[in-house]
Design a protein around this motif. Structure first.
Motif, PDB file in Angstrom:
ATOM      1  N   ARG A   6     -28.194   0.056   9.288  1.00 15.04           N
ATOM      2  CA  ARG A   6     -28.356   1.304   8.523  1.00 15.04           C
ATOM      3  C   ARG A   6     -27.054   2.114   8.628  1.00 15.04           C
ATOM      4  O   ARG A   6     -26.620   2.453   9.733  1.00 15.04           O
ATOM      5  CB  ARG A   6     -29.548   2.100   9.069  1.00 15.04           C
ATOM      6  CG  ARG A   6     -30.869   1.331   8.909  1.00 15.04           C
ATOM      7  CD  ARG A   6     -32.007   2.011   9.642  1.00 15.04           C
ATOM      8  NE  ARG A   6     -32.380   3.296   9.068  1.00 15.04           N
ATOM      9  CZ  ARG A   6     -33.142   3.450   8.014  1.00 15.04           C
ATOM     10  NH1 ARG A   6     -33.645   2.396   7.398  1.00 15.04           N
ATOM     11  NH2 ARG A   6     -33.441   4.657   7.556  1.00 15.04           N
ATOM     12  N   VAL A   7     -26.444   2.396   7.488  1.00 19.22           N
ATOM     13  CA  VAL A   7     -25.092   2.962   7.454  1.00 19.22           C
ATOM     14  C   VAL A   7     -25.082   4.335   6.787  1.00 19.22           C
ATOM     15  O   VAL A   7     -25.673   4.532   5.719  1.00 19.22           O
ATOM     16  CB  VAL A   7     -24.139   2.025   6.671  1.00 19.22           C
ATOM     17  CG1 VAL A   7     -22.716   2.595   6.646  1.00 19.22           C
ATOM     18  CG2 VAL A   7     -24.140   0.629   7.272  1.00 19.22           C
ATOM     19  N   ALA A   8     -24.386   5.271   7.443  1.00 21.71           N
ATOM     20  CA  ALA A   8     -24.111   6.578   6.834  1.00 21.71           C
ATOM     21  C   ALA A   8     -22.624   6.636   6.496  1.00 21.71           C
ATOM     22  O   ALA A   8     -21.796   6.098   7.234  1.00 21.71           O
ATOM     23  CB  ALA A   8     -24.461   7.697   7.819  1.00 21.71           C
ATOM     24  N   VAL A   9     -22.266   7.285   5.397  1.00 21.05           N
ATOM     25  CA  VAL A   9     -20.858   7.446   5.027  1.00 21.05           C
ATOM     26  C   VAL A   9     -20.529   8.934   5.027  1.00 21.05           C
ATOM     27  O   VAL A   9     -21.206   9.732   4.365  1.00 21.05           O
ATOM     28  CB  VAL A   9     -20.571   6.816   3.644  1.00 21.05           C
ATOM     29  CG1 VAL A   9     -19.116   7.083   3.231  1.00 21.05           C
ATOM     30  CG2 VAL A   9     -20.841   5.308   3.678  1.00 21.05           C
ATOM     31  N   LEU A  10     -19.491   9.307   5.778  1.00 22.44           N
ATOM     32  CA  LEU A  10     -19.017  10.692   5.829  1.00 22.44           C
ATOM     33  C   LEU A  10     -17.743  10.779   4.995  1.00 22.44           C
ATOM     34  O   LEU A  10     -16.845   9.954   5.150  1.00 22.44           O
ATOM     35  CB  LEU A  10     -18.723  11.109   7.274  1.00 22.44           C
ATOM     36  CG  LEU A  10     -19.774  10.751   8.329  1.00 22.44           C
ATOM     37  CD1 LEU A  10     -19.348  11.287   9.705  1.00 22.44           C
ATOM     38  CD2 LEU A  10     -21.137  11.307   7.931  1.00 22.44           C
ATOM     39  N   GLY A  11     -17.688  11.804   4.132  1.00 29.45           N
ATOM     40  CA  GLY A  11     -16.572  11.887   3.171  1.00 29.45           C
ATOM     41  C   GLY A  11     -16.912  11.091   1.917  1.00 29.45           C
ATOM     42  O   GLY A  11     -16.021  10.581   1.230  1.00 29.45           O
ATOM     43  N   ALA A  12     -18.217  11.012   1.626  1.00 30.07           N
ATOM     44  CA  ALA A  12     -18.723  10.101   0.597  1.00 30.07           C
ATOM     45  C   ALA A  12     -18.250  10.428  -0.820  1.00 30.07           C
ATOM     46  O   ALA A  12     -18.317   9.571  -1.703  1.00 30.07           O
ATOM     47  CB  ALA A  12     -20.254  10.089   0.639  1.00 30.07           C
ATOM     48  N   SER A  13     -17.779  11.671  -1.040  1.00 29.79           N
ATOM     49  CA  SER A  13     -17.312  12.022  -2.390  1.00 29.79           C
ATOM     50  C   SER A  13     -15.821  11.770  -2.565  1.00 29.79           C
ATOM     51  O   SER A  13     -15.282  11.928  -3.659  1.00 29.79           O
ATOM     52  CB  SER A  13     -17.584  13.508  -2.694  1.00 29.79           C
ATOM     53  OG  SER A  13     -18.930  13.797  -2.458  1.00 29.79           O
ATOM     54  N   GLY A  14     -15.147  11.409  -1.494  1.00 29.60           N
ATOM     55  CA  GLY A  14     -13.693  11.197  -1.555  1.00 29.60           C
ATOM     56  C   GLY A  14     -13.358   9.808  -2.096  1.00 29.60           C
ATOM     57  O   GLY A  14     -14.240   9.000  -2.378  1.00 29.60           O
ATOM     58  N   ARG A  15     -12.057   9.545  -2.219  1.00 31.25           N
ATOM     59  CA  ARG A  15     -11.592   8.257  -2.777  1.00 31.25           C
ATOM     60  C   ARG A  15     -12.111   7.089  -1.945  1.00 31.25           C
ATOM     61  O   ARG A  15     -12.691   6.142  -2.463  1.00 31.25           O
ATOM     62  CB  ARG A  15     -10.051   8.238  -2.824  1.00 31.25           C
ATOM     63  CG  ARG A  15      -9.438   9.132  -3.886  1.00 31.25           C
ATOM     64  CD  ARG A  15      -7.919   9.150  -3.795  1.00 31.25           C
ATOM     65  NE  ARG A  15      -7.471   9.922  -2.637  1.00 31.25           N
ATOM     66  CZ  ARG A  15      -7.110  11.210  -2.680  1.00 31.25           C
ATOM     67  NH1 ARG A  15      -7.110  11.855  -3.823  1.00 31.25           N
ATOM     68  NH2 ARG A  15      -6.751  11.858  -1.576  1.00 31.25           N
ATOM     69  N   MET A  16     -11.907   7.155  -0.623  1.00 32.72           N
ATOM     70  CA  MET A  16     -12.334   6.043   0.234  1.00 32.72           C
ATOM     71  C   MET A  16     -13.838   6.062   0.457  1.00 32.72           C
ATOM     72  O   MET A  16     -14.486   5.016   0.490  1.00 32.72           O
ATOM     73  CB  MET A  16     -11.604   6.108   1.580  1.00 32.72           C
ATOM     74  CG  MET A  16     -10.173   5.645   1.532  1.00 32.72           C
ATOM     75  SD  MET A  16     -10.016   3.937   1.000  1.00 32.72           S
ATOM     76  CE  MET A  16     -10.762   3.085   2.370  1.00 32.72           C
ATOM     77  N   GLY A  17     -14.392   7.272   0.635  1.00 34.00           N
ATOM     78  CA  GLY A  17     -15.828   7.378   0.884  1.00 34.00           C
ATOM     79  C   GLY A  17     -16.633   6.812  -0.279  1.00 34.00           C
ATOM     80  O   GLY A  17     -17.591   6.050  -0.072  1.00 34.00           O
ATOM     81  N   ALA A  27     -23.256  -4.860  -0.428  1.00 35.60           N
ATOM     82  CA  ALA A  27     -23.102  -5.909   0.593  1.00 35.60           C
ATOM     83  C   ALA A  27     -24.446  -6.354   1.161  1.00 35.60           C
ATOM     84  O   ALA A  27     -25.420  -5.601   1.156  1.00 35.60           O
ATOM     85  CB  ALA A  27     -22.203  -5.399   1.721  1.00 35.60           C
ATOM     86  N   GLU A  28     -24.457  -7.572   1.661  1.00 36.25           N
ATOM     87  CA  GLU A  28     -25.636  -8.139   2.323  1.00 36.25           C
ATOM     88  C   GLU A  28     -25.738  -7.625   3.757  1.00 36.25           C
ATOM     89  O   GLU A  28     -24.705  -7.456   4.427  1.00 36.25           O
ATOM     90  CB  GLU A  28     -25.495  -9.666   2.429  1.00 36.25           C
ATOM     91  CG  GLU A  28     -25.376 -10.400   1.125  1.00 36.25           C
ATOM     92  CD  GLU A  28     -26.730 -10.585   0.474  1.00 36.25           C
ATOM     93  OE1 GLU A  28     -27.696 -10.826   1.218  1.00 36.25           O
ATOM     94  OE2 GLU A  28     -26.809 -10.458  -0.762  1.00 36.25           O
ATOM     95  N   GLY A  29     -26.952  -7.397   4.219  1.00 38.14           N
ATOM     96  CA  GLY A  29     -27.165  -7.114   5.639  1.00 38.14           C
ATOM     97  C   GLY A  29     -26.849  -5.694   6.054  1.00 38.14           C
ATOM     98  O   GLY A  29     -26.854  -5.380   7.247  1.00 38.14           O
ATOM     99  N   VAL A  30     -26.518  -4.834   5.103  1.00 38.09           N
ATOM    100  CA  VAL A  30     -26.258  -3.418   5.395  1.00 38.09           C
ATOM    101  C   VAL A  30     -27.008  -2.580   4.374  1.00 38.09           C
ATOM    102  O   VAL A  30     -27.238  -3.015   3.247  1.00 38.09           O
ATOM    103  CB  VAL A  30     -24.746  -3.069   5.358  1.00 38.09           C
ATOM    104  CG1 VAL A  30     -23.985  -3.718   6.497  1.00 38.09           C
ATOM    105  CG2 VAL A  30     -24.123  -3.469   4.028  1.00 38.09           C
ATOM    106  N   GLU A  31     -27.375  -1.368   4.802  1.00 36.65           N
ATOM    107  CA  GLU A  31     -28.146  -0.503   3.895  1.00 36.65           C
ATOM    108  C   GLU A  31     -27.593   0.914   3.994  1.00 36.65           C
ATOM    109  O   GLU A  31     -27.417   1.440   5.099  1.00 36.65           O
ATOM    110  CB  GLU A  31     -29.619  -0.531   4.343  1.00 36.65           C
ATOM    111  CG  GLU A  31     -30.529   0.281   3.477  1.00 36.65           C
ATOM    112  CD  GLU A  31     -31.952   0.385   4.049  1.00 36.65           C
ATOM    113  OE1 GLU A  31     -32.742   1.157   3.500  1.00 36.65           O
ATOM    114  OE2 GLU A  31     -32.244  -0.289   5.074  1.00 36.65           O
ATOM    115  N   LEU A  32     -27.300   1.516   2.856  1.00 32.84           N
ATOM    116  CA  LEU A  32     -26.799   2.895   2.855  1.00 32.84           C
ATOM    117  C   LEU A  32     -27.988   3.840   3.055  1.00 32.84           C
ATOM    118  O   LEU A  32     -28.927   3.826   2.252  1.00 32.84           O
ATOM    119  CB  LEU A  32     -26.109   3.212   1.527  1.00 32.84           C
ATOM    120  CG  LEU A  32     -25.495   4.607   1.473  1.00 32.84           C
ATOM    121  CD1 LEU A  32     -24.188   4.643   2.270  1.00 32.84           C
ATOM    122  CD2 LEU A  32     -25.252   5.047   0.036  1.00 32.84           C
ATOM    123  N   VAL A  33     -27.946   4.655   4.141  1.00 27.97           N
ATOM    124  CA  VAL A  33     -29.078   5.562   4.385  1.00 27.97           C
ATOM    125  C   VAL A  33     -28.667   7.029   4.279  1.00 27.97           C
ATOM    126  O   VAL A  33     -29.535   7.910   4.233  1.00 27.97           O
ATOM    127  CB  VAL A  33     -29.745   5.288   5.766  1.00 27.97           C
ATOM    128  CG1 VAL A  33     -30.357   3.898   5.779  1.00 27.97           C
ATOM    129  CG2 VAL A  33     -28.764   5.468   6.917  1.00 27.97           C
TER     130      VAL A  33
END
Ligand SMILES: NC(=O)c1ccc[n+]([C@@H]2O[C@H](COP(=O)([O-])OP(=O)(O)OC[C@H]3O[C@@H](n4cnc5c(N)ncnc54)[C@H](O)[C@@H]3O)[C@@H](O)[C@H]2O)c1
Ligand SMILES: O=C(O)C1=N[C@H](C(=O)O)CCC1
Length: 252
Positions: A6-17, A27-33
């Motif tokens: 279970r993955v959280a992304v910080l800076g999600a509105s930026g270029r890399m985020g 991707a397989e085996g990961v989930e955006l939460v």
């Protein structure tokens, strides 16, 4: 089959985020939460039950994010730049009080960039001169790039281990900055140019010859295999890992 990470992304509105959000979703085996940006409460990461948080924010907040994630028992994968030995030391120290939690801080997740740095460390002891040129888009907030610092530090370590002295340089600057920045005795030059993404050249010189090691990220998708590798492996690496070298079996 095992549960997805279970993955959280910080800076999600930026270029890399934003690129990371898409990569995790595909991707397989990961989930955006969770996908957070400036102004969002970091508690959303734990509320969402994230195992791993990926940080692509800004140098001024990334260290605080990591300490809060470690306190919450969430593994961290950090691509944000601005780290130095002191801030990394604070995280290393904090992790001794959080057994089982892993943090990966990597200045560059592009596999070619990590290989370039390894090649540069290998070559460094055989050359009298070396300089690093990093070239980036003009919206980048920091200079020199985290990658260039990491590259220069690795080269400096390799030169010292080989007993090499300072690089030859008889120049007196008539204008400050003309010879770039000095990172552990290695000159680093920063170019900012519209149209670029992230590029680096390592120039190594000897009498009568030059070796150029160059890497180009033309698109931010180039960083995603490395980000996903770190997301998948961080829980198996308690403590602090700096750079992706170890995850690719390339040595420090
Ligand atoms: N390690 C790598 O491979 C790699 C690759 C590219 C960029 N980077 C680094 O990643 C960082 C981000 O780069 P970028 O081009 O995506 O920048 P960006 O400016 O496009 O994105 C940064 C984002 O962080 C957000 N942000 C700011 N403060 C925040 C906070 N307190 N909480 C949550 N979000 C916050 C901003 O609103 C923005 O959306 C930079 O340090 C850059 O050097 C690293
Ligand atoms: O676009 C950026 O900003 C990048 N930052 C990292 C750095 O500073 O080394 C990696 C390359 C892209």
């Amino acid at each position: 089959m095992s549960e997805p990470i279970r993955v959280a992304v910080l800076g999600a509105s930026g270029r890399m985020g934003a690129t990371t959000v898409r990569a995790v979703q595909e991707a397989e085996g990961v989930e955006l939460v969770a996908a957070l940006d400036a102004g969002d409460d970091l508690r959303a990461v734990t509320d969402a039950g994230a195992h791993v948080a990926v940080d692509f924010t800004v140098p001024s907040v990334t260290e605080e994010h990591v300490h809060r994630l470690v306190d919450a028992g969430v593994h961290a994968v950090v691509g944000t730049t601005g780290w130095d030995d002191v801030s990394l030391g604070r995280v290393r120290d904090h992790l001794t009080r959080a057994p089982g939690v892993g943090v990966v801080v990597a200045p560059n997740f592009a596999l070619g960039a990590v290989l370039s740095m390894a090649f540069a460390r290998q070559a460094a002891r055989w050359f009298e001169s070396v300089e690093v040129v990093e070239l980036h888009h003009p919206d980048k907030v920091d200079a020199p790039s985290g990658t260039a610092r990491h590259t220069a530090q690795g080269i400096a370590r390799a030169r010292a281990a080989a007993g090499l002295g300072p690089v030859p340089d008889a120049t007196t600057q008539s204008l400050d900055g003309a010879r770039g920045a000095d990172v552990d005795g290695v000159r680093v030059h920063a170019v900012r140019l519209r149209g670029l993404v992230a590029h680096e050249e390592i120039l190594l010189g000897n009498p009568g010859e030059m070796l150029t090691i160059r890497h180009d990220s033309f698109d931010r998708v180039s960083f995603m295999p490395g980000v996903l590798l770190a997301v998948r492996r961080v829980a198996d690496r308690p403590g602090l890992t700096v750079g992706l070298e170890d995850l690719l079996d390339l040595g420090a």
